[in-house]
Scaffold this motif. Sequence first.
Motif, PDB file in Angstrom:
ATOM      1  N   GLU A  59       0.853  -1.187   0.000  1.00  0.00           N
ATOM      2  CA  GLU A  59       0.000   0.000   0.000  1.00  0.00           C
ATOM      3  C   GLU A  59       0.892   1.242   0.000  1.00  0.00           C
ATOM      4  O   GLU A  59       1.813   1.348   0.807  1.00  0.00           O
ATOM      5  CB  GLU A  59      -0.900  -0.013   1.239  1.00  0.00           C
ATOM      6  CG  GLU A  59      -1.977   1.030   1.232  1.00  0.00           C
ATOM      7  CD  GLU A  59      -3.045   0.782   0.186  1.00  0.00           C
ATOM      8  OE1 GLU A  59      -3.512   1.785  -0.393  1.00  0.00           O
ATOM      9  OE2 GLU A  59      -3.416  -0.384  -0.059  1.00  0.00           O
ATOM     10  N   GLY A  60       0.646   2.153  -0.929  1.00  0.00           N
ATOM     11  CA  GLY A  60       1.453   3.361  -1.038  1.00  0.00           C
ATOM     12  C   GLY A  60       2.753   3.151  -1.792  1.00  0.00           C
ATOM     13  O   GLY A  60       3.603   4.041  -1.820  1.00  0.00           O
ATOM     14  N   GLY A  61       2.911   1.973  -2.401  1.00  0.00           N
ATOM     15  CA  GLY A  61       4.151   1.647  -3.119  1.00  0.00           C
ATOM     16  C   GLY A  61       4.361   2.505  -4.359  1.00  0.00           C
ATOM     17  O   GLY A  61       3.463   3.204  -4.824  1.00  0.00           O
ATOM     18  N   THR A  62       5.575   2.419  -4.875  1.00  0.00           N
ATOM     19  CA  THR A  62       5.987   3.209  -6.035  1.00  0.00           C
ATOM     20  C   THR A  62       6.162   2.302  -7.249  1.00  0.00           C
ATOM     21  O   THR A  62       6.729   1.219  -7.135  1.00  0.00           O
ATOM     22  CB  THR A  62       7.325   3.917  -5.740  1.00  0.00           C
ATOM     23  OG1 THR A  62       7.135   4.785  -4.625  1.00  0.00           O
ATOM     24  CG2 THR A  62       7.829   4.710  -6.931  1.00  0.00           C
ATOM     25  N   ILE A  63       5.701   2.768  -8.394  1.00  0.00           N
ATOM     26  CA  ILE A  63       5.901   2.069  -9.656  1.00  0.00           C
ATOM     27  C   ILE A  63       6.700   2.982 -10.569  1.00  0.00           C
ATOM     28  O   ILE A  63       6.351   4.150 -10.750  1.00  0.00           O
ATOM     29  CB  ILE A  63       4.556   1.714 -10.314  1.00  0.00           C
ATOM     30  CG1 ILE A  63       3.767   0.762  -9.412  1.00  0.00           C
ATOM     31  CG2 ILE A  63       4.781   1.099 -11.694  1.00  0.00           C
ATOM     32  CD1 ILE A  63       2.338   0.524  -9.862  1.00  0.00           C
ATOM     33  N   ALA A  70       5.766   6.685 -11.755  1.00  0.00           N
ATOM     34  CA  ALA A  70       6.664   7.499 -12.579  1.00  0.00           C
ATOM     35  C   ALA A  70       6.900   6.768 -13.889  1.00  0.00           C
ATOM     36  O   ALA A  70       7.029   5.534 -13.905  1.00  0.00           O
ATOM     37  CB  ALA A  70       7.987   7.744 -11.855  1.00  0.00           C
ATOM     38  N   VAL A  71       6.923   7.504 -14.976  1.00  0.00           N
ATOM     39  CA  VAL A  71       7.122   6.905 -16.287  1.00  0.00           C
ATOM     40  C   VAL A  71       8.275   7.594 -17.008  1.00  0.00           C
ATOM     41  O   VAL A  71       8.544   8.779 -16.811  1.00  0.00           O
ATOM     42  CB  VAL A  71       5.838   6.985 -17.145  1.00  0.00           C
ATOM     43  CG1 VAL A  71       4.711   6.175 -16.515  1.00  0.00           C
ATOM     44  CG2 VAL A  71       5.401   8.414 -17.375  1.00  0.00           C
ATOM     45  N   VAL A  72       8.937   6.801 -17.844  1.00  0.00           N
ATOM     46  CA  VAL A  72      10.023   7.317 -18.662  1.00  0.00           C
ATOM     47  C   VAL A  72      10.106   6.457 -19.922  1.00  0.00           C
ATOM     48  O   VAL A  72       9.827   5.255 -19.875  1.00  0.00           O
ATOM     49  CB  VAL A  72      11.372   7.317 -17.896  1.00  0.00           C
ATOM     50  CG1 VAL A  72      11.839   5.907 -17.573  1.00  0.00           C
ATOM     51  CG2 VAL A  72      12.444   8.088 -18.642  1.00  0.00           C
ATOM     52  N   ASP A  73      10.459   7.056 -21.028  1.00  0.00           N
ATOM     53  CA  ASP A  73      10.635   6.304 -22.273  1.00  0.00           C
ATOM     54  C   ASP A  73      12.067   5.780 -22.332  1.00  0.00           C
ATOM     55  O   ASP A  73      12.894   6.257 -23.114  1.00  0.00           O
ATOM     56  CB  ASP A  73      10.308   7.186 -23.473  1.00  0.00           C
ATOM     57  CG  ASP A  73      10.411   6.440 -24.800  1.00  0.00           C
ATOM     58  OD1 ASP A  73      10.544   5.199 -24.795  1.00  0.00           O
ATOM     59  OD2 ASP A  73      10.382   7.125 -25.847  1.00  0.00           O
ATOM     60  N   ALA A  74      12.361   4.790 -21.498  1.00  0.00           N
ATOM     61  CA  ALA A  74      13.715   4.227 -21.446  1.00  0.00           C
ATOM     62  C   ALA A  74      14.066   3.504 -22.738  1.00  0.00           C
ATOM     63  O   ALA A  74      15.228   3.490 -23.159  1.00  0.00           O
ATOM     64  CB  ALA A  74      13.847   3.286 -20.248  1.00  0.00           C
TER      65      ALA A  74
END
Length: 141
Positions: free
Chosen positions: A51-55, A76-80
């Motif tokens: 719960e409250g984790g980061t993706i 959080a997203v990035v075009d890696a």
Amino acid sequence: GVERKGSPVFGYLRISQQPIRRKMQVYEPDILMILDDSLVVLPATYEGLKEGGTIIMNTVKPLEELKIPSQAGSVAVVDATGISEKILGRNIPNTAMLGAFAKVTGLVDKEILFQEIEASFGAANREAAQMAYDQVKSVEA
């Protein structure tokens, strides 16, 4: 490992200031790093996220296509992939994702990480990590 080429692979890492004695898989991660957004259709992809984790995800897809679970606190997203193709000439998003991880979590010293990336994988990989660090975006969960 013994995984078939192209099949989903799951790995884990524990980070602590204290000695780590546990040597088992992480079943309830605080952070998920997803290097291939095609995996979001698999139930195991988000399994156990606290719960409250980061993706942190390598994607250019809109958020509504990513099936983000309700327990996610931040995404959080990035075009890696795009970064690695531009800098390295092929789809190897690993070091770019490390740059995104450093920015989003603050758990590692950026300069030390980038020095180690360059020493191990070359200046182009350091550039990919820096570009991802600069381009990663937080989005509403």
